[in-house]
Design an enzyme around this catalytic site. Structure first.
Site, PDB file in Angstrom:
ATOM      1  N   LYS A  35       0.925  -1.082   0.009  1.00 20.02           N
ATOM      2  CA  LYS A  35       0.046   0.072  -0.088  1.00 20.02           C
ATOM      3  C   LYS A  35       0.805   1.343   0.154  1.00 20.02           C
ATOM      4  O   LYS A  35       0.619   2.160  -0.543  1.00 20.02           O
ATOM      5  CB  LYS A  35      -1.007   0.116   1.045  1.00 20.02           C
ATOM      6  N   GLN A  79      -5.040  -2.016   9.842  1.00 18.39           N
ATOM      7  CA  GLN A  79      -4.557  -3.058   9.379  1.00 18.39           C
ATOM      8  C   GLN A  79      -5.200  -4.596   9.835  1.00 18.39           C
ATOM      9  O   GLN A  79      -5.122  -4.741  11.295  1.00 18.39           O
ATOM     10  CB  GLN A  79      -3.202  -3.718   9.127  1.00 18.39           C
ATOM     11  N   ASP A 102     -11.366   2.770   4.490  1.00 20.28           N
ATOM     12  CA  ASP A 102     -11.615   1.111   4.507  1.00 20.28           C
ATOM     13  C   ASP A 102     -13.109   0.928   4.406  1.00 20.28           C
ATOM     14  O   ASP A 102     -13.406  -0.304   4.098  1.00 20.28           O
ATOM     15  CB  ASP A 102     -11.022   0.636   5.572  1.00 20.28           C
TER      16      ASP A 102
HETATM   17  N1  GUN Z   1      -6.732  -7.463   5.796  1.00 19.14           N
HETATM   18  C1  GUN Z   1      -7.027  -7.881   4.766  1.00 19.14           C
HETATM   19  N2  GUN Z   1      -7.750  -7.321   3.817  1.00 19.14           N
HETATM   20  C2  GUN Z   1      -7.511  -5.870   4.398  1.00 19.14           C
HETATM   21  C3  GUN Z   1      -8.373  -4.649   4.068  1.00 19.14           C
HETATM   22  O1  GUN Z   1      -8.994  -4.425   2.930  1.00 19.14           O
HETATM   23  N3  GUN Z   1      -8.254  -3.629   4.932  1.00 19.14           N
HETATM   24  C4  GUN Z   1      -7.795  -3.718   6.040  1.00 19.14           C
HETATM   25  N4  GUN Z   1      -7.617  -2.735   7.047  1.00 19.14           N
HETATM   26  N5  GUN Z   1      -7.082  -5.002   6.202  1.00 19.14           N
HETATM   27  C5  GUN Z   1      -7.044  -6.009   5.517  1.00 19.14           C
END
Ligand code: GUN
Length: 276
Positions: A35, A79, A102
């Site tokens: 990211k 996360q 998110d």
């Molecule tokens: N863990 C796996 N996929 C995601 C996501 O799209 N967002 C977040 N914050 N954690 C994740």
């Protein structure tokens, strides 16, 4: 998106993302790094805030409160998965809905269910974009989602069942208590495989021509130098001759998740400019 980022830059605004990473989960490390790389590449800004595996709930929450107030961050991402002793739902609900890129805050999930979405969760939104790009119609189709997570399965249902372009599907959600998953997947025109079970969906479980979106990223141990390789929730080789299409792992849905995260962060930055 790069035009929008350029416009923001000429107004002195760089879209900024704060990623909160608690503990040492290897897969999460990889996600957060990719990211950060994507944000850098498009001249956006991201910073990762790390907390120890044994961080207390109040420590995570007070970091989030601090980030909610910090105007250089237009998006906040916690996360997942969080370490088991932490209450994910409680923590996610502390992120300001205005910075919830998110789309996991209950207010944003509620707006999505209502059909009036604000921030749409990135993976389901990325899947809609894939279907749109490849002109895979959803209206009147039977879409079977395997997996009922808050991150993918549930918001995916809300999007596919919605009365909108790229919605209007008849949607079935299968999960760990479904008696015979293949009974449903055999009827599917579209399968969204998001169970977290390596290669669960095999050639025997599908009908000819089905379009399959593979959301899984699973590590399988092997004798290679790395010690593992990545596989999806779909037996890619086994379904290829039968399916109409299938997304690869890696290089499929994951790329779109990050793109949607960028898009949501840019959207939030634009709003902050408009509100100045
Ligand atoms: N863990 C796996 N996929 C995601 C996501 O799209 N967002 C977040 N914050 N954690 C994740």
């Amino acid at each position: 998106m790069s035009i929008e980022i350029g416009e923001l830059a000429s107004n002195g605004i760089i879209p900024g993302l704060a990623a909160v990473l608690v503990g040492n989960d290897q897969a999460s490390e990889v996600y957060v790094r990719s990211k950060a790389r994507a944000f850098e590449k498009l001249n956006c800004f991201s910073e990762t805030f790390r907390l120890n595996e044994d961080a207390k709930e109040f420590e995570v929450i007070s970091l989030i409160h601090q980030l909610n107030q910090d105007s250089k961050f237009h998006g906040i991402l916690v996360q997942l998965p969080l370490p088991k002793h932490l209450d994910s739902q409680k923590i996610l609900s502390e992120v300001s809905p205005k910075k919830d890129v998110d789309g996991f805050h209950p207010v944003n999930l509620g707006s999505l269910l209502e059909g009036n979405p604000n921030f749409i969760p990135c993976t389901p939104n990325g899947i809609i974009e894939i279907l749109k790009y490849y002109k895979i119609k959803t209206e009147g189709k039977h879409a079977v989602i395997v997996g009922r997570s808050n991150i993918v399965g549930k918001p995916m249902f809300a999007l596919l069942a919605q009365k909108m372009e790229m919605g209007n599907a008849t949607v079935t959600i299968c999960h760990t208590r479904t008696r015979d998953i293949s009974y449903f997947t055999k009827q599917a025109d579209i399968i969204i495989a998001a169970s977290g079970v390596p290669e669960l969906i095999t050639g025997k479980m599908i009908k000819e021509g089905v379009d399959i979106i593979d959301v899984g990223i699973n590590r399988v141990d092997d004798d290679s130098e790395k010690g593992y390789h990545l596989v999806g929730d779909v037996d890619f080789d086994g379904v290829q001759a039968i399916a109409g299409s299938v997304t690869p792992v890696p290089g499929g849905v994951g790329v779109m998740t990050i793109t949607m995260l960028l898009s949501n962060t840019v959207k939030s930055a634009k709003r902050s400019m408009e509100n100045c």
